[in-house]
Design a protein around this motif. Structure first.
Motif, PDB file in Angstrom:
ATOM      1  N   GLN A 130       0.823  -1.216   0.000  1.00 53.97           N
ATOM      2  CA  GLN A 130       0.000   0.000   0.000  1.00 53.97           C
ATOM      3  C   GLN A 130       0.861   1.271   0.000  1.00 53.97           C
ATOM      4  O   GLN A 130       0.409   2.346   0.397  1.00 53.97           O
ATOM      5  CB  GLN A 130      -0.967   0.008   1.198  1.00 53.97           C
ATOM      6  N   GLY A 187      -0.214   7.393  -7.345  1.00 53.27           N
ATOM      7  CA  GLY A 187       0.602   6.337  -6.749  1.00 53.27           C
ATOM      8  C   GLY A 187       0.910   5.276  -7.792  1.00 53.27           C
ATOM      9  O   GLY A 187       0.018   4.863  -8.535  1.00 53.27           O
ATOM     10  N   TYR A 237       3.086   1.510  -8.796  1.00 54.39           N
ATOM     11  CA  TYR A 237       3.807   0.346  -8.289  1.00 54.39           C
ATOM     12  C   TYR A 237       4.396  -0.444  -9.448  1.00 54.39           C
ATOM     13  O   TYR A 237       3.658  -0.966 -10.283  1.00 54.39           O
ATOM     14  CB  TYR A 237       2.909  -0.575  -7.456  1.00 54.39           C
ATOM     15  N   GLU A 297       8.936   3.752 -14.235  1.00 57.50           N
ATOM     16  CA  GLU A 297       7.493   3.932 -14.431  1.00 57.50           C
ATOM     17  C   GLU A 297       7.097   5.384 -14.169  1.00 57.50           C
ATOM     18  O   GLU A 297       6.354   5.993 -14.948  1.00 57.50           O
ATOM     19  CB  GLU A 297       6.703   2.994 -13.500  1.00 57.50           C
ATOM     20  N   ILE A 336       4.609  -7.665 -18.176  1.00 54.91           N
ATOM     21  CA  ILE A 336       5.000  -8.561 -17.085  1.00 54.91           C
ATOM     22  C   ILE A 336       5.488  -9.874 -17.701  1.00 54.91           C
ATOM     23  O   ILE A 336       4.808 -10.470 -18.530  1.00 54.91           O
ATOM     24  CB  ILE A 336       3.811  -8.809 -16.140  1.00 54.91           C
ATOM     25  N   GLU A 391      -6.580 -14.817  -3.266  1.00 49.27           N
ATOM     26  CA  GLU A 391      -5.773 -13.917  -4.098  1.00 49.27           C
ATOM     27  C   GLU A 391      -5.790 -14.365  -5.562  1.00 49.27           C
ATOM     28  O   GLU A 391      -5.960 -13.557  -6.470  1.00 49.27           O
ATOM     29  CB  GLU A 391      -4.341 -13.850  -3.567  1.00 49.27           C
ATOM     30  N   PHE A 422      -3.553   0.102 -17.415  1.00 48.31           N
ATOM     31  CA  PHE A 422      -3.358   0.794 -16.139  1.00 48.31           C
ATOM     32  C   PHE A 422      -4.184   0.019 -15.120  1.00 48.31           C
ATOM     33  O   PHE A 422      -5.413   0.037 -15.209  1.00 48.31           O
ATOM     34  CB  PHE A 422      -3.851   2.234 -16.233  1.00 48.31           C
ATOM     35  N   LEU A 458      -5.899  -3.698  -4.126  1.00 52.60           N
ATOM     36  CA  LEU A 458      -5.603  -3.286  -2.750  1.00 52.60           C
ATOM     37  C   LEU A 458      -4.449  -4.047  -2.114  1.00 52.60           C
ATOM     38  O   LEU A 458      -3.910  -3.617  -1.087  1.00 52.60           O
ATOM     39  CB  LEU A 458      -6.838  -3.519  -1.869  1.00 52.60           C
ATOM     40  N   LEU A 459      -4.093  -5.172  -2.676  1.00 54.76           N
ATOM     41  CA  LEU A 459      -3.160  -6.073  -1.987  1.00 54.76           C
ATOM     42  C   LEU A 459      -1.726  -5.583  -2.084  1.00 54.76           C
ATOM     43  O   LEU A 459      -1.348  -4.904  -3.041  1.00 54.76           O
ATOM     44  CB  LEU A 459      -3.285  -7.480  -2.569  1.00 54.76           C
ATOM     45  N   GLN A 486       1.895  -5.079  -3.008  1.00 56.78           N
ATOM     46  CA  GLN A 486       2.613  -5.345  -4.249  1.00 56.78           C
ATOM     47  C   GLN A 486       1.660  -5.741  -5.395  1.00 56.78           C
ATOM     48  O   GLN A 486       2.070  -6.385  -6.364  1.00 56.78           O
ATOM     49  CB  GLN A 486       3.697  -6.410  -4.050  1.00 56.78           C
ATOM     50  N   LEU A 487       0.410  -5.343  -5.284  1.00 59.24           N
ATOM     51  CA  LEU A 487      -0.561  -5.526  -6.367  1.00 59.24           C
ATOM     52  C   LEU A 487      -0.574  -6.930  -6.945  1.00 59.24           C
ATOM     53  O   LEU A 487      -0.600  -7.112  -8.171  1.00 59.24           O
ATOM     54  CB  LEU A 487      -0.275  -4.545  -7.516  1.00 59.24           C
ATOM     55  N   ILE A 488      -0.597  -7.953  -6.098  1.00 58.84           N
ATOM     56  CA  ILE A 488      -0.504  -9.306  -6.650  1.00 58.84           C
ATOM     57  C   ILE A 488      -1.742  -9.726  -7.420  1.00 58.84           C
ATOM     58  O   ILE A 488      -1.642 -10.499  -8.370  1.00 58.84           O
ATOM     59  CB  ILE A 488      -0.182 -10.371  -5.582  1.00 58.84           C
ATOM     60  N   THR A 545      -3.369  -7.926  -9.406  1.00 58.11           N
ATOM     61  CA  THR A 545      -3.138  -7.348 -10.735  1.00 58.11           C
ATOM     62  C   THR A 545      -2.044  -8.096 -11.487  1.00 58.11           C
ATOM     63  O   THR A 545      -2.248  -8.513 -12.637  1.00 58.11           O
ATOM     64  CB  THR A 545      -2.745  -5.860 -10.581  1.00 58.11           C
ATOM     65  N   SER A 546      -0.878  -8.263 -10.862  1.00 61.25           N
ATOM     66  CA  SER A 546       0.261  -8.872 -11.574  1.00 61.25           C
ATOM     67  C   SER A 546      -0.115 -10.224 -12.168  1.00 61.25           C
ATOM     68  O   SER A 546       0.152 -10.499 -13.335  1.00 61.25           O
ATOM     69  CB  SER A 546       1.449  -9.083 -10.638  1.00 61.25           C
ATOM     70  N   PHE A 547      -0.745 -11.058 -11.336  1.00 59.76           N
ATOM     71  CA  PHE A 547      -1.076 -12.396 -11.827  1.00 59.76           C
ATOM     72  C   PHE A 547      -2.337 -12.382 -12.691  1.00 59.76           C
ATOM     73  O   PHE A 547      -2.547 -13.284 -13.480  1.00 59.76           O
ATOM     74  CB  PHE A 547      -1.193 -13.370 -10.653  1.00 59.76           C
ATOM     75  N   VAL A 558      -3.070  -9.945 -14.946  1.00 53.40           N
ATOM     76  CA  VAL A 558      -2.873  -9.322 -16.261  1.00 53.40           C
ATOM     77  C   VAL A 558      -1.703  -9.902 -17.050  1.00 53.40           C
ATOM     78  O   VAL A 558      -1.562  -9.613 -18.232  1.00 53.40           O
ATOM     79  CB  VAL A 558      -2.682  -7.787 -16.157  1.00 53.40           C
ATOM     80  N   LYS A 559      -0.870 -10.743 -16.423  1.00 52.50           N
ATOM     81  CA  LYS A 559       0.381 -11.074 -17.109  1.00 52.50           C
ATOM     82  C   LYS A 559       0.176 -11.819 -18.422  1.00 52.50           C
ATOM     83  O   LYS A 559       0.955 -11.626 -19.359  1.00 52.50           O
ATOM     84  CB  LYS A 559       1.347 -11.818 -16.178  1.00 52.50           C
ATOM     85  N   GLY A 569       1.491  -0.305 -13.310  1.00 51.29           N
ATOM     86  CA  GLY A 569       0.823  -0.654 -12.060  1.00 51.29           C
ATOM     87  C   GLY A 569       0.489   0.605 -11.285  1.00 51.29           C
ATOM     88  O   GLY A 569       1.321   1.502 -11.164  1.00 51.29           O
ATOM     89  N   ILE A 570      -0.724   0.687 -10.777  1.00 49.74           N
ATOM     90  CA  ILE A 570      -1.147   1.895 -10.056  1.00 49.74           C
ATOM     91  C   ILE A 570      -1.653   1.513  -8.671  1.00 49.74           C
ATOM     92  O   ILE A 570      -2.179   0.431  -8.453  1.00 49.74           O
ATOM     93  CB  ILE A 570      -2.259   2.652 -10.807  1.00 49.74           C
TER      94      ILE A 570
END
Lengths: 337, 337
Positions: A89, A106, A108, A116, A191, B53, B82, B86-87, B89-91, B93-95, B97-98, B106-107
């Motif tokens: 966060q 913000g 990440y 970025e 990614i 997650e 974009f 909330l998690l 390191q944006l996990i 999202t990362s997993f 969208v990859k 990452g925002i």
């Protein structure tokens, strides 16, 4: 206005400039090969606060203050702040930037956050949406080890492939106002997930993402490695560097002459017990400000591809057996005069 | 090209469009007042995976797939993604969208991420840096409670000021191609810290940030609340709504007639035991896609200020005694035909 070129890049018709920058680092970084180049050293890792996270916020706050001061602008002139760090966060960022009262995006990208932020700020300025914007990022050895691996008090052993998170922060003023260094374009990363599951080997997790961005950048701009004075990754370290060079050789690009890695430059690995090198959002940020930009300003380097690299590591996903994907963000820096 | 107006806003000379969008929600959201409006319901909170997650990642993946499909584009046409959640390191999202292999920014704006993503994507398109970009965000009751408060298995009690994190994801195609809804401008938020230290009262933490953005938007565009069909916040809930309306009244704006809050709309608080309302990045995202955009498309509403709100809560900073600052991102949506 920008010009989309190739698959993943922008080449700006009216490039924004890096008007000023700052680098704030810690005691360990002071003792490294770049130690004398940093703008300021904060020796206390808590920066006068009572924990590492608040300390990291202070590093970022000071970096942004100093960059604005060096630019000759006032904080009221800064339209946007693009800022991020490694912590969940983005707490180092939130508490580090709130007193500036500048609109904030913000971001990440793990340790690629400097790339970025500069990318997004350059779009905002080139698009006419800001006259001046700040990109800032921070990292901290204490807060990062606590977040991702073991609290420092455990005194755990660190394998040779591990890296040392840089304690510090770098901030950059991206501006319409001319300076010696322009942001000529960007190449934004995807990614990449090669299934790496070793949280002590981030270089291997990030190298494929860096290789993809560098490959696509060269394709999109129709250039060869020798057209660049340097191609500089963020924090691959010695293990990741070998993988990067090998991956690009498989795709007919040999960058071994041009390649430099901020993580390798920032510490003296043998003397400082940093194993594969430095890492963290601050690693590429403070190296860019203190070491790379001065080389471009003085004309020693005329064209640099700056590629901060990030490992999308989280203890939650890691403990659930997931891999560590990587990302990288390329920024094309050129001497403008 | 954009036009900076006032202190914190852009009014686009050539506004980008919301070409298509999607809303994927869970079982609890299906049972709420908007249940029948969502594009798809995934009843299994793990979406066929073995933890929350990974389940959240599946929600986001499906939302992006569906939005692209509804737009008639292919993923190769999307220049940037974009995305955020909330998690740490944006996990999610990362997993999530990859596999799209689209360049990613990452925002992180906590629950304001839908507003942050649409804002940045609109800049990218209006600036000429993308023909089409995706903004996506997700949240998940199980993963969020585990991250921020107590794992669900604890069965802890929830005070009346608490909100219920929406399980779902919304995705938006921001495009040069004309549609019925245009993004006429944005008003980007600052971090506002009123010193709230109750992680069960996020509405109070976010209301000052929403009030600041709405106030400044009205100032920058030189308009009054009655010039808007609706002014819609993300997830203030009933407690935050009162504070917002009071704060703006103190500054001579009465938005009580125009105000709507996605968090209040999405659940039937008395029947669903959701206390002050819904929250999470998905709350404003799925409500925008399923409920707000159709009202603009059909002409019932002609001008809406959409203001997703975020509470910058982290267990680390919270346990260290820090407050919970808030942020909000304003997006001006207008019927374009």
């Amino acid at each position: 206005m920008g010009e989309m070129i190739g698959k993943q890049s922008i080449q700006y018709e009216h490039p924004p400039y890096l008007l000023a920058s700052s680098s704030i680092a810690g005691q360990k970084e002071k003792e490294g090969p770049l130690g004398k180049l940093f703008d300021e050293i904060i020796e206390d890792p808590m920066a006068g606060e009572d924990n590492w996270e608040k300390g990291e916020s202070e590093f970022m706050k000071r970096a942004i203050e100093l960059a604005i001061q060096k630019s000759g602008l006032k904080k009221e002139n800064i339209r946007y702040l693009f800022a991020g760090d490694l912590l969940g966060q983005l707490i180092a960022t939130s508490f580090g930037v709130k007193d500036f009262e500048i609109p904030v995006f913000g971001i990440y990208g793990a340790c690629s956050s400097a790339g970025e932020g500069i990318s997004l700020a350059s779009m905002a300025v080139a698009g006419g949406f800001a006259d001046h914007a700040v990109a800032a990022s921070s990292s901290h050895f204490g807060s990062a080890e606590k977040q991702f691996r073991f609290p420092l008090e455990y005194g755990n052993q660190r394998p040779l492939s591990s890296t040392w998170t840089v304690t510090g922060s770098g901030a950059f003023i991206i501006s319409k106002r001319k300076s010696e260094v322009q942001i000529s374009g960007i190449t934004t990363g995807k990614i990449m997930d090669y299934g790496i599951k070793d949280s002590m080997n981030m270089g291997a997790a990030m190298a494929p993402a860096a290789a993809q961005v560098i490959y696509q950048h060269l394709q999109d701009f129709n250039r060869k490695p020798e057209d660049y004075d340097r191609i500089i990754t963020g924090d691959l370290g010695t293990v990741g560097q070998k993988i990067l060079i090998d991956l690009l050789k498989e795709n007919d690009y040999d960058i071994s002459e041009q390649h430099m890695d901020c993580g390798i430059e920032i510490y003296s690995a043998e003397d400082q017990d940093t194993n594969a090198g430095g890492s963290g959002c601050a690693c590429s940020a403070v190296t860019l400000s203190a070491f790379i930009l001065p080389k471009i300003k003085c004309g020693e380097w005329k064209r640099v591809l700056f590629v901060p690299t990030g490992a999308l590591l989280s203890t939650v996903s890691f403990n659930e057996g997931q891999s560590v994907p990587g990302i990288a963000h390329g920024v094309l820096l050129e001497r403008s005069i």
